[in-house]
Every structure is written in C-alpha cells, then in structure tokens.
Design a protein around this motif. Structure first.
Motif, PDB file in Angstrom:
ATOM      1  N   HIS A 648      12.824   9.255 -10.286  1.00  0.00           N
ATOM      2  CA  HIS A 648      11.473   8.726 -10.078  1.00  0.00           C
ATOM      3  C   HIS A 648      11.480   7.614  -9.042  1.00  0.00           C
ATOM      4  O   HIS A 648      10.648   7.584  -8.121  1.00  0.00           O
ATOM      5  N   ASN A 649      12.431   6.736  -9.187  1.00  0.00           N
ATOM      6  CA  ASN A 649      12.509   5.617  -8.232  1.00  0.00           C
ATOM      7  C   ASN A 649      12.861   6.109  -6.819  1.00  0.00           C
ATOM      8  O   ASN A 649      12.354   5.584  -5.827  1.00  0.00           O
ATOM      9  N   PHE A 676       3.129  13.777 -10.214  1.00  0.00           N
ATOM     10  CA  PHE A 676       3.822  12.513  -9.977  1.00  0.00           C
ATOM     11  C   PHE A 676       2.770  11.420  -9.832  1.00  0.00           C
ATOM     12  O   PHE A 676       2.275  11.130  -8.743  1.00  0.00           O
ATOM     13  N   LYS A 677       2.396  10.798 -10.982  1.00  0.00           N
ATOM     14  CA  LYS A 677       1.245   9.897 -11.038  1.00  0.00           C
ATOM     15  C   LYS A 677       1.415   8.693 -10.129  1.00  0.00           C
ATOM     16  O   LYS A 677       0.497   8.331  -9.381  1.00  0.00           O
ATOM     17  N   ASP A 678       2.586   8.065 -10.221  1.00  0.00           N
ATOM     18  CA  ASP A 678       2.772   6.855  -9.415  1.00  0.00           C
ATOM     19  C   ASP A 678       2.677   7.165  -7.920  1.00  0.00           C
ATOM     20  O   ASP A 678       2.163   6.368  -7.136  1.00  0.00           O
ATOM     21  N   GLY A 679       3.181   8.321  -7.555  1.00  0.00           N
ATOM     22  CA  GLY A 679       3.090   8.704  -6.154  1.00  0.00           C
ATOM     23  C   GLY A 679       1.659   8.968  -5.729  1.00  0.00           C
ATOM     24  O   GLY A 679       1.241   8.602  -4.629  1.00  0.00           O
ATOM     25  N   VAL A 680       0.906   9.631  -6.619  1.00  0.00           N
ATOM     26  CA  VAL A 680      -0.495   9.911  -6.294  1.00  0.00           C
ATOM     27  C   VAL A 680      -1.276   8.612  -6.123  1.00  0.00           C
ATOM     28  O   VAL A 680      -2.032   8.439  -5.155  1.00  0.00           O
ATOM     29  N   LEU A 681      -1.101   7.675  -7.079  1.00  0.00           N
ATOM     30  CA  LEU A 681      -1.826   6.407  -6.991  1.00  0.00           C
ATOM     31  C   LEU A 681      -1.412   5.612  -5.760  1.00  0.00           C
ATOM     32  O   LEU A 681      -2.256   4.965  -5.106  1.00  0.00           O
ATOM     33  N   TYR A 682      -0.103   5.652  -5.431  1.00  0.00           N
ATOM     34  CA  TYR A 682       0.350   4.933  -4.244  1.00  0.00           C
ATOM     35  C   TYR A 682      -0.292   5.502  -2.971  1.00  0.00           C
ATOM     36  O   TYR A 682      -0.742   4.759  -2.101  1.00  0.00           O
ATOM     37  N   LEU A 683      -0.350   6.811  -2.901  1.00  0.00           N
ATOM     38  CA  LEU A 683      -0.951   7.433  -1.724  1.00  0.00           C
ATOM     39  C   LEU A 683      -2.449   7.163  -1.663  1.00  0.00           C
ATOM     40  O   LEU A 683      -3.006   6.957  -0.568  1.00  0.00           O
ATOM     41  N   TYR A 684      -3.119   7.170  -2.833  1.00  0.00           N
ATOM     42  CA  TYR A 684      -4.547   6.815  -2.859  1.00  0.00           C
ATOM     43  C   TYR A 684      -4.755   5.408  -2.314  1.00  0.00           C
ATOM     44  O   TYR A 684      -5.671   5.140  -1.532  1.00  0.00           O
ATOM     45  N   GLU A 685      -3.880   4.515  -2.773  1.00  0.00           N
ATOM     46  CA  GLU A 685      -4.007   3.124  -2.326  1.00  0.00           C
ATOM     47  C   GLU A 685      -3.773   3.007  -0.828  1.00  0.00           C
ATOM     48  O   GLU A 685      -4.503   2.293  -0.129  1.00  0.00           O
ATOM     49  N   GLN A 686      -2.723   3.719  -0.316  1.00  0.00           N
ATOM     50  CA  GLN A 686      -2.437   3.660   1.112  1.00  0.00           C
ATOM     51  C   GLN A 686      -3.556   4.271   1.945  1.00  0.00           C
ATOM     52  O   GLN A 686      -3.833   3.827   3.053  1.00  0.00           O
ATOM     53  N   GLY A 687      -4.209   5.277   1.390  1.00  0.00           N
ATOM     54  CA  GLY A 687      -5.310   5.913   2.117  1.00  0.00           C
ATOM     55  C   GLY A 687      -6.651   5.253   1.849  1.00  0.00           C
ATOM     56  O   GLY A 687      -7.674   5.787   2.303  1.00  0.00           O
ATOM     57  N   LYS A 688      -6.672   4.118   1.106  1.00  0.00           N
ATOM     58  CA  LYS A 688      -7.901   3.397   0.771  1.00  0.00           C
ATOM     59  C   LYS A 688      -8.899   4.299   0.043  1.00  0.00           C
ATOM     60  O   LYS A 688     -10.110   4.191   0.220  1.00  0.00           O
TER      61      LYS A 688
END
Length: 942
Positions: A648-649, A676-688
């Motif tokens: 995961h890390n 992969f929830k953390d990845g999805v949220l990270y990408l959402y955040e990066q894409g605003k």
C-alpha cells in the motif's frame, strides 16, 4: 628426347609469292624480284633490309623494302656489305663491310631517323679487328638498350663494345673471348638487371655475365653449331638459347643446358618467331653437308623449311625451297628470300582455322585421348579465346563420359566452368553412383564463385548423403576472403539436414544473427548461449532480437533475460567488444517497448520496472503506469496484512512521485478498478476535485469526513457546504450534530439565504425546528442590527447632504470671509501674497505654488476630492455592465444584496448630475465663473 618423326604435321601457314603491285591496265602482277647480289639481310622498324655486292659497279648498296614494296637504297661501303643488324626498338642499323681490298672490315652505325644529304646519318665508324691481327668477321649482335655490341671473328675471338654504341666517346671496346674455333653465333639475354652473352663456336658453347665486373663465364656444352644455326627464344620458352646441331636441337639457360629435340639433318638457318622454332636444313636427297659455312650449298640444292611448336610438339608447317638466303619476320608474317631474288611470304592462319584442321584428325582417331590434349595445347599456345577452349574441354569430357571414364570426364567439365551451363554437367551425374563426381564439380563451381543458391543446396545435400563430415567442415570453414557460396542457403540446408552445429557455426561466422538465434532457440534449445550471443551484438541488432525472441527467453531463463534487458535499456555496450569506434558512449533502448516481453512473469517485470525508475527518473510514462498497475494488483491480491501495508505504501509513494500529472485519468481509473481508496482520494485532491472527494465520503457515509472536506476545501469551493447540508437533510438518521455544524459555517460565511436553508431542511423528517432555531434567531438578530446600522448611516448621509446643500447655497448667495491667520501647509503666520479657497484653507503663495498640482484645486482637500471623483467614475463605468451583473447575480448566494448594490450604483435609473442650464449660458461659462468665485487672489504692491 623426342623424335620429330612422331610429331603430327599441320599446315598452319599459307605460302604465297610476293608480287609487284598491279598496273593500271589490270594485268596480272609479276613476282617481285630483288636486285642481284644480295648477300645479307635483316628486318625491323617496318622494313626489310638487304646488303649487296656489286663488284662490277664498284659500289655497295644497303636496300630498304617497306610494305609498299618501294625499294630505296644508299651507298654504305665501296666494296661489299658482309653483316647487317637492325634493332627492333630503335631506328638504328649496324653494318659491317669493306671499303678496300684486303681484310679490313669497318663497323658503321646508322641513325635511320636522321638524314645526311638524303642518306641515313652515320653516327659512328670504327674498324672491326681484334687487336692488330686481321681476321674475318663471322657474326654480329647488338643489345636493344644500345649499351652492348658483340662481334665474332673466324679466329675464335669476340670483341665487346660497352657503352653508347652510337658514339665513340661514350663506349669502350675490348676483347671478351679468345679461342681457336670460329665464332658461329652470339646472342644477348636480358633478365631483369642481369645481362648475359651467349657465345657459340663450332666446338663449344659459353655464357658470359656482363652485369658483373670481370665478366665471369661458364662453359655450357662441348659441341657447337654452324653459322646462323643459333637463336634466342622469346619468354614463352624462358629466353633460352637455341643451338641447332646436325643431330639434335639443344636449349640452354645461362647456367645449364635445358631440353633437346632430335631433329636430324644438316641445319643451315635457325630463327625463333612467335613461339615457333624455324629451321632451314638440307634435303636428305641432296649432296652431303659441309663443315662450317651452313649457307654454302650450291644453287641446285633443295632446302626444307620446317616450323616447329616445341610446347605442343607438332610441326606447324613444312615446305621445300630452292636455295634460301634467309628467313625474315616483319609485319606479322615470315618472308623467305631465295637466291633467285624472289620473296615468299608465310602467313599464319587464324586460330579457328587451325582448330578446323585439327578436327579432322579428332574425328578419325577419336579413341586416342592425346589428340584432344594436343588440340588443347595448340589452342592455349595460340591464345584461343575462352569460349573456344571451353568447347574443346566439353567435347573431351563428353568423349571420356561416353567411354565410362567419369573421373576423367568430370575433370574436363571442371575446366568448362564459367562458360558451359552447369546444368549440362549436373544432369549427367545425378545418379547416386556418381555423386562423388558431382561433388567435385560443385566444389570447383563454388571455388570460382559461380554457384547459385541451388548449387549450394545440391552440394550440401551431396555431403550429407555421403556423410562426409570432414569435407562438409572444410567447405563451410573457409576463411572470410574465400567464401564462394550463398551462406544463407547453406544454413537452411544444414538446418534441414539436422547439422545444427555446422549451421550455427556458419551463422555466427558470417553474422547471420537471425538464423543463429532461430537455430539455437528452436532447434538446439540452448537458451543461455542464445542470450549470451545477443549480448555480444551491436545495439540495434540486440534490440531487435530481444523484441523478437524476448518472450521465449523470458519463459526459459527469466533472471538472465531480465538482467540483459536492464543493461539494454540503461547503458548498453556489446560484451564481446564488437562495438565500433563510434560507440564510446553506451546506448539505451526504450524500456516501455519491452514490457510485453514479461507476459506471465510479473515478478521479473516488477524488478525490471523498479530498476528503470531508480536508474532513470525520466523513463517513459508507460513504465510508471505499468509499475503502478502491477503494485495495485499485488496489493489487491495480498492476504498478509504486513505485506499488504507495505505494498500500500509503495503504491501510494509511486502516486505521489509526480509522474502521473499528464495521465491523471488513467491513474484514477487504475485506483478505482482496484478499490485503492487512498490513491483515489489523493488523485481527487491533486486534481482539485473537491466535490468528488466529498461524494466519495458521502457514498461511504463517513459524516465526519464530509465535514472535514468542507472545512478543508470550503474556502476554495463554497458550494461544498450547501451540498453537505443537502446531504444531511436527505438522511433519515439523526444528523442534528452535523447539520448544526454546517449551519454554523453557513451562518458565519453567509453562504445561503435563510429561506433556502429552511426549504432544504424541510425534506428531513428528523430535523425539527429546534435544529435551526439558533440559526434563525442569530440570522434575524444580525439582520435587525444591520437594518439599524443602515438606518443610522442613511440618517447621517441625509444630514450631511443637507449641510452641504446649505453651504453651497451660502457660497452662491453671500460673500465668504477669509479669517485664517496661518498657512495650511507650513502653519506659519499668513503673509501677503496669499491664496484662499472657499473650503476655508489659506496658503502662502509660494507654498501653494510648491505643493499644488493644479491652480484650481486646494492642495489639502484634493486627495479626498479625488477619492470621491474616482468612486463616481467607477459607478459610472459599472452601472452599465449588464453581463457582469448577471454573472454576479447567478453566482452569488445572496442575490438580493447584489441587486441592492447595483441599484445603489444607479444601474436601474439614469442619474442626472448637472441640472438644466439657464438660457444663454453654457457649461463652460458657469464652471469658469464658479472657479473665479471660489478662488480669491489678494495682491499688494510694495
């Protein structure tokens, strides 16, 4: 020793009598006749040269006969000419004769290109007597380089002249040889820088080396010959000295005796002409031979002229003449001079005619093989073209083949290679019993580089049929410069026959990389060796072969293949030192192109991709995409919690590496596919994509996370709070706590009108009035306080407006008294001249001029006045901005405040700033008058 009677006789020369040119009347030409008394002759430089004896006239002539048969002459001696020597490479004629009675011979050297009174120029005259004893000259020879001349005498001495024979000053004469037997022949032999002189007498033969000091000599034999019975051959017989005795003809080298031929008969004249030996001898039916002078036969004697081919051992021509004076060679023919003054020409037939003459004997005596050999030797000696020779070899081969001599036949057919179509021979030897003959023919065909792919195939099949591995290896293991076959065809045949090691050897030696790898991988299954071979190839070929055979190698030797791919994609240099001079720096392939090679080898693929991302941060995007997908797959399928956390890390770290900005959608899809929830949220955040983040938490009913998202990103996207309120309002669960938190933030930021809040919460059955009681009370209180503040501000503005109007009226109607005692700028006592403004400020004139930007404005009030004017201009510009108003109205949460703001700016009514002017006055006049009233200038003259 070979008897000439066993030699075959041919007629390779045509005999004709030279005739005078035809007259104008067309009558038949008479035989050409030389002047009487011809004693000596020679030829060269396009003419036949004769010397005569005209005792009665008292004058001696040298005659020249060109090809046009126009005789010319000049007087060379007063008495007689005894010897002539015409050089072949120079227009120099050397003669020996007598000008007075007695033994007193003179040597004269003539330059035929220079004239002296119409005659050739005589460049040198000297006596031809050895020492002081008079003796008769027997023979003469001159070297073609004009540096040697030898004269032989009847007393057995030889005089050698060394140096330029055309000049007295540059030459030296000495006695070279002395003996007791008459000199009968002399000849110079030049081999490289070595010069020899052959000296023959009636009893012996000697050789002198003239290129060495002291002229060492060697006696070659103890028998000699008669006058004019010796000659020097051409290079076809290795420049051998020919001596014709009455029993045999001997050939000599400067240091030894060579072969001899048994030609019987008394020899009178010997010459060499174009590979032929010409011998004039007495007819056996005539009177017996004399001892010394071979040309002293009586006029009635018959003489035989024979032309011998010593190489091929046959007689090319034979004929009988009456009393031959000499045989000369010029204009490509032989000319026979007889004592009656006639000239007979012997013209050699062309080679094809000679072969036709031989064919008759071939057909009559076909069973005798030596006739074919004779025809072959004849054709070679007469320089028959290759087509003609090939035809003879073919006929000879057919003859031997029909007799059953297949070994001999194949040798003759081999000699036709290059002219005869190979299929003619191959069809004769396709029988299995003659396969060794066919193999020999095909081998020679390859050695001469005339074989095609079919011939190579046939030869290799012959080797395999014969199971002749040694011959096969010898054929394929030739050096690079001796390859005479199509290598690719040979590889195919060997592979088909199962000779894999031989095929691999050829492929490796001749750099047929594709065939080498195909055989190693598909036939021998030697994957390690194939991989090692690829590692030695140049970059381009290594890259292409890894793309072609990478999957096979990965399936069988995955670790080694992965290591080679790592090198190939980072810093490749051939392991065998095959890099050229230009490969000082390593090359690297596109790692993304090799990802398909790792099908079904995820472990090796992961190692390869991680290596590439470590050593090359600028690896292609496909490498990072594949590595992310691979890590997500491993994470999704892993059961061990510790390993799963590690995976995961790793996946999240890869996502945060910043390599997926350009492929945001692809990375997002991969994370969603593997949940992969953390990845999805990270990408959402990066894409605003803040709304997607909140919706994600809403779908998972993570209420606290919804509130956190609103708190984190609400300032960037205010509608999040409205959506959160709608979300909680639709929930039938008890969400009072979250609704209160949302309402508090909406209230603080004034994000929604109260009525809209009430309407939104009306859909929730669990939300009672107590939930929004505090919100509504606070909202009403704020609005009440705002109303009070607005009313106070309105009242203040009204009072100020009233005051200003009164002040304006006062200014217009009554005078203004200026009682200021201090300057408003420097605060010093006011002195004249001074400047006063209606606003109540007074200034020293010098202070006003220093600080004022305009003569009509108060420096103290000007900043405030400008702010007011700017506000007015801004309102004027904005009140007609309909599009901007519509946009703000649509985007604002409080549309009423937007409308009120624009209404206050005068958007919805036309504001008149200046009232109608009185009749007869313009705006400019009123403004100028008003300025004069406001500004009072007080001046005092001092």
């Amino acid at each position: 020793m070979a008897a000439y009677l066993q030699w075959r006789r041919f007629v390779f020369f045509d005999r004709e009598t030279v005739r005078e040119p035809s007259g104008s009347d067309g009558a038949g030409a008479k035989p050409f006749a030389l002047p009487p008394g011809i004693a000596v002759c020679d030829s060269g430089r396009g003419s036949l040269v004769f010397g005569d004896i005209l005792c009665g006239a008292g004058r001696c002539q040298i005659w020249f006969l060109p090809r046009s048969l126009q005789l010319s002459s000049f007087q060379a001696y007063k008495l007689r000419v005894t010897h002539l020597y015409q050089l072949k490479q120079h227009s120099i004629l050397v003669s020996i004769g007598e000008d007075e009675e007695g033994i007193n011979p003179l040597v004269k050297v003539w330059n035929l290109e220079k004239r002296d009174g119409g005659n050739p120029l005589c460049t040198r005259i000297f006596p031809a007597i050895p020492g002081n004893k008079p003796t008769v000259v027997s023979c003469l020879t001159v070297h073609e380089n004009l540096n040697f001349m030898a004269i032989g005498f009847a007393d057995g001495s030889v005089v050698l002249t060394k140096g330029d024979i055309t000049r007295d000053r540059h030459s030296k004469t000495q006695i070279l040889h002395e003996g007791s037997y008459p000199i009968t022949g002399l000849a110079f032999r030049q081999s490289g820088k070595t010069t020899h002189l052959f000296v023959v007498t009636t009893e012996n033969i000697q050789s002198y080396m003239l290129s060495v000091k002291d002229y060492p000599h060697l006696e070659l034999d103890t028998h000699g010959c008669g006058l004019r019975c010796s000659s020097l051959s051409d290079p076809s017989q290795d420049l051998q000295f020919i001596v014709a005795g009455n029993e045999c003809v001997y050939l000599y080298q400067p240091d030894e005796r060579g072969p001899c031929f048994a030609f019987e008969g008394q020899k009178l004249i010997v010459h060499w002409y174009r590979g032929y030996l010409i011998i004039v001898s007495k007819d056996r039916k005539t009177s017996p031979k004399s001892e010394f002078a071979g040309n002293e036969a009586q006029n009635s004697d018959k003489q035989v002229l024979n032309i011998y081919d010593l190489c091929n051992k046959f007689i090319a021509y034979s004929s009988i003449f009456d009393d031959i004076v000499d045989v000369l060679a010029e204009w490509g023919s032989l000319y026979v001079l007889t004592r009656d003054g006639k000239i007979h020409v012997l013209q050699e037939k062309d080679t094809q005619t000679k072969l036709e003459a031989c064919k008759f004997a071939f057909w009559l005596m076909l069973f005798r093989k030596n006739l074919f050999e004779m025809a072959i030797n004849l054709a070679k000696s007469h320089h028959l073209d290759s087509d003609g020779l090939s035809e003879i070899f073919r006929q000879y081969g057919d003859h031997l083949y029909n007799k059953g001599n297949h070994d001999g036949a194949i040798q003759q057919y081999i000699r036709t290679i290059g002219k005869l179509e190979p299929s003619y021979v191959i069809r004769k030897f396709l029988d299995a019993q003659r396969i060794h003959n066919l193999t020999a023919y095909l081998q020679m065909l390859h050695l001469q580089s005339l074989a095609n792919a079919d011939h190579t195939t046939l030869l290799l099949n012959c080797y395999t049929k014969l199971k002749d591995s040694s011959k096969l290896e010898e054929f394929i293991k030739t050096s690079e410069s001796e390859v005479h076959f199509d290598v690719e065809t040979a590889i195919k045949v060997l592979r088909q026959a199962g000779y894999y090691s031989h095929a691999v050897y050829l492929a490796e030696k001749h750099e047929h990389h594709e065939w080498y790898l195909k055989i190693q991988l598909e036939d021998i299954k030697n994957y390690q060796e194939a991989l090692h071979y690829i590692g030695k190839l140049p970059f381009e070929q290594a890259e292409s072969n890894m793309k072609r055979y990478g999957k096979i190698l990965m399936h069988n030797v995955p670790n080694e293949t992965t290591e080679l791919l790592k090198i190939l994609c980072t810093d490749y240099r051939p392991s065998g030192g095959n890099e050229g001079p230009g490969m000082l720096e390593g090359k690297k392939a596109n790692s993304e192109e090799f990802i398909p090679v790792f099908a079904n080898n995820s472990r090796e693929l992961k190692a390869f991709l991680e290596h590439m991302t470590e050593v090359q941060a600028d690896s292609p995007q496909g490498v990072y995409d594949t590595l992310l997908e691979l890590r997500l797959q491993n994470w999704a399928h892993e059961q061990d919690e510790q390993i799963k956390e590690k995976l995961h890390n790793e996946a999240l770290t890869l996502l945060k590496s910043g390599r997926f900005k350009t492929v945001f959608d692809k990375a997002l899809v991969l994370c969603q596919m593997h949940n992969f929830k953390d990845g999805v949220l990270y990408l959402y955040e990066q894409g605003k994509l803040f709304q997607q983040i909140m919706h994600y938490h809403m779908q998972n009913e993570q209420y606290k996370k919804v509130i956190e998202v609103c708190e984190l990103y609400g300032d960037q996207e205010a509608c999040l709070w409205e959506q959160a309120l709608s979300y909680f309002a639709r929930k039938e669960e008890n969400c009072k706590e979250y609704i209160a938190a949302v309402l508090k933030h909406i209230e603080n930021k004034n994000l929604m009108p109260p009525l809209l809040v009430v309407q939104t919460l009306a859909h929730n059955s669990t939300a009672t009035l107590s939930v929004i009681k505090d919100y509504l009370v606070n909202k009403l209180q704020k609005q009440s306080r705002q109303i009070e503040q607005d009313e106070q501000r309105i009242q203040k503005y009204r009072e100020e407006t009233t005051r200003i109007r009164l002040e304006i009226e006062e200014l217009k109607a009554s005078p203004r008294i200026f009682q200021k005692t201090k300057c408003s700028i420097c605060t010093s006592a006011l002195e004249l001249p001074s400047v006063h403004f209606l606003c109540g400020h007074s200034f020293h004139q010098h202070c006003f001029e220093s600080y004022s930007e305009s003569d009509s404005e108060c420096p103290t009030c000007m900043p405030e006045n400008r702010k007011v004017m700017d506000m007015i201009r801004a309102q004027e510009q904005k009140r007609d901005l309909h599009d901007q108003f519509q946009h703000q109205l649509k985007c604002s949460n409080d549309g009423f405040s937007v409308v009120a703001d624009y209404f206050g700016r005068g958007v919805f009514n036309k504001l008149t700033l200046i009232t109608d002017l009185p009749s007869g006055k313009t705006a400019t006049t009123i403004e100028a008058g008003l300025q004069r009233e406001l500004l009072i200038h007080t001046k005092r003259s001092t």
